[in-house]
Design an enzyme around this catalytic site. Sequence first.
Site, PDB file in Angstrom:
ATOM      1  N   SER A  82       0.816  -1.331   0.106  1.00 14.28           N
ATOM      2  CA  SER A  82      -0.139  -0.139  -0.256  1.00 14.28           C
ATOM      3  C   SER A  82       0.869   1.271  -0.219  1.00 14.28           C
ATOM      4  O   SER A  82       0.245   2.220  -0.103  1.00 14.28           O
ATOM      5  CB  SER A  82      -1.013   0.118   1.092  1.00 14.28           C
ATOM      6  OG  SER A  82      -2.102  -1.015   0.938  1.00 14.28           O
ATOM      7  N   LYS A  85      -0.147   3.296  -2.957  1.00 11.43           N
ATOM      8  CA  LYS A  85      -1.161   4.198  -2.943  1.00 11.43           C
ATOM      9  C   LYS A  85      -0.799   5.903  -3.046  1.00 11.43           C
ATOM     10  O   LYS A  85      -1.545   6.604  -3.845  1.00 11.43           O
ATOM     11  CB  LYS A  85      -2.245   4.175  -1.740  1.00 11.43           C
ATOM     12  CG  LYS A  85      -2.797   2.907  -1.729  1.00 11.43           C
ATOM     13  CD  LYS A  85      -3.662   2.873  -0.365  1.00 11.43           C
ATOM     14  CE  LYS A  85      -4.753   1.617  -0.390  1.00 11.43           C
ATOM     15  NZ  LYS A  85      -4.070   0.289  -0.413  1.00 11.43           N
ATOM     16  N   TYR A 183     -10.408   2.467   5.256  1.00 15.25           N
ATOM     17  CA  TYR A 183      -9.368   1.954   4.457  1.00 15.25           C
ATOM     18  C   TYR A 183     -10.106   0.582   3.401  1.00 15.25           C
ATOM     19  O   TYR A 183     -10.495  -0.069   3.818  1.00 15.25           O
ATOM     20  CB  TYR A 183      -8.271   1.294   5.154  1.00 15.25           C
ATOM     21  CG  TYR A 183      -6.713   1.394   4.683  1.00 15.25           C
ATOM     22  CD1 TYR A 183      -6.636   2.429   3.786  1.00 15.25           C
ATOM     23  CD2 TYR A 183      -6.164   0.310   4.171  1.00 15.25           C
ATOM     24  CE1 TYR A 183      -5.305   2.253   3.028  1.00 15.25           C
ATOM     25  CE2 TYR A 183      -4.901  -0.032   3.937  1.00 15.25           C
ATOM     26  CZ  TYR A 183      -4.345   1.196   3.271  1.00 15.25           C
ATOM     27  OH  TYR A 183      -3.195   1.079   2.383  1.00 15.25           O
TER      28      TYR A 183
END
Length: 399
Positions: A82, A85, A183
């Site tokens: 992640s 991101k 999330y």
Amino acid sequence: MHRFTRREFGGVALAVGAQSRRLCAASAIDAVLRSALEQRKIPAITAMAGTASAITYSAAFGTRDSVSGVPITPDSIFSIASMTKAVTSVGAMQLVEQGKLTLDEPASKHLPELGMLPVLEGFDSSGKPILRPSTNPVTLRQLLTHTSGFAYDIWHEAMFKFTSSGGDATQVLAFEPGKKWQYGPSTLWAGRLVEAVSGTNLEKYLQQNVLAPLGMKDTTFIFPEDRYDRLVGRYQRETNGSLTPVARSVPVPPTAYRGDGGLFSTAPDYLKFTQMILKRGLGPGGERILKEKTVTLMSANGTGQIPAGRLKTFRPTMSRDVDFHPGHDDRYTLGFLMNPEAIAGARSAGSLAWAGLYNTYYWIDPHRNICGVIMMQFLPFADKEAVELLNDFQHAVYS
């Protein structure tokens, strides 16, 4: 023979003193990381810290995998999950700067499939999901701040139940867009917006517009086989606290690129990304990656009064409960978790941070002009030992 004047001698003394302090500071950080190998039993760590224009600390401890005994180096390659991101978010904001995307238009303008998303209302007596059409459109702003309604099943009970019965968390919302923070795979869709608007795939777009300009030469979705000797092996934390190695192999190239995860990178590469944010959008050679006002926007509270960052796990082998700032309500920006209040002995108020599933972490502190990256490679995410090491590393850097 040159004789020092008083001024020259004073300058040399100051320089020697500064160097001595740097060496002492590095030794203190080294001790923190070495103890993680010995006491926390973390097998591999790379860590770096810097300012907008300099690297102030760099080290690597441990071995590449459980079999070879090969030492890792600062340029060892990790799956950063992640931490992808934030890179995707920068790519999307570049297109906002160009007027090709806007933050608040319905994302379905470019991706029609986002205009027909059902909301998961619950389950009937037989366990069948109850779905209804959403009433609010999903926007890019919501995708980047994780207020879109998308939720990972790891940290959302209803989504966990939905996917356990065969549902797809990327195709259904857990709540109406804009109502909560949760999330989830929002930046997967932000990445698809980048692809739809730019006319190229996410790997190519990010390479051309973010990664190559920053000199992030080891960061890619497509793992190069000739760098396999630098790939760090993964582990799984067992209930007894031990770490079981996961068989190491060359990663298979993806059939599609996910903006919410999938990049491979190194600590030096990712530090360059954090330094770009500290430099208000400038790359190492003065390249303009983002406009200064865009960095300001991406650094600001994007969720208003809605708190962010706390997550309860429903897949404990994948993640522990998440709360990086206990006792405080953090917020999310257009790409980062932001702490509105200072963290004692570490990050200033308004600092930016996030992480990757395999316990890779970074932070960006614009007020103090400090950034840092620490990479490990094991599950579960937010492992107690990993989070305590992250905190110890931050405190050592700031002290």
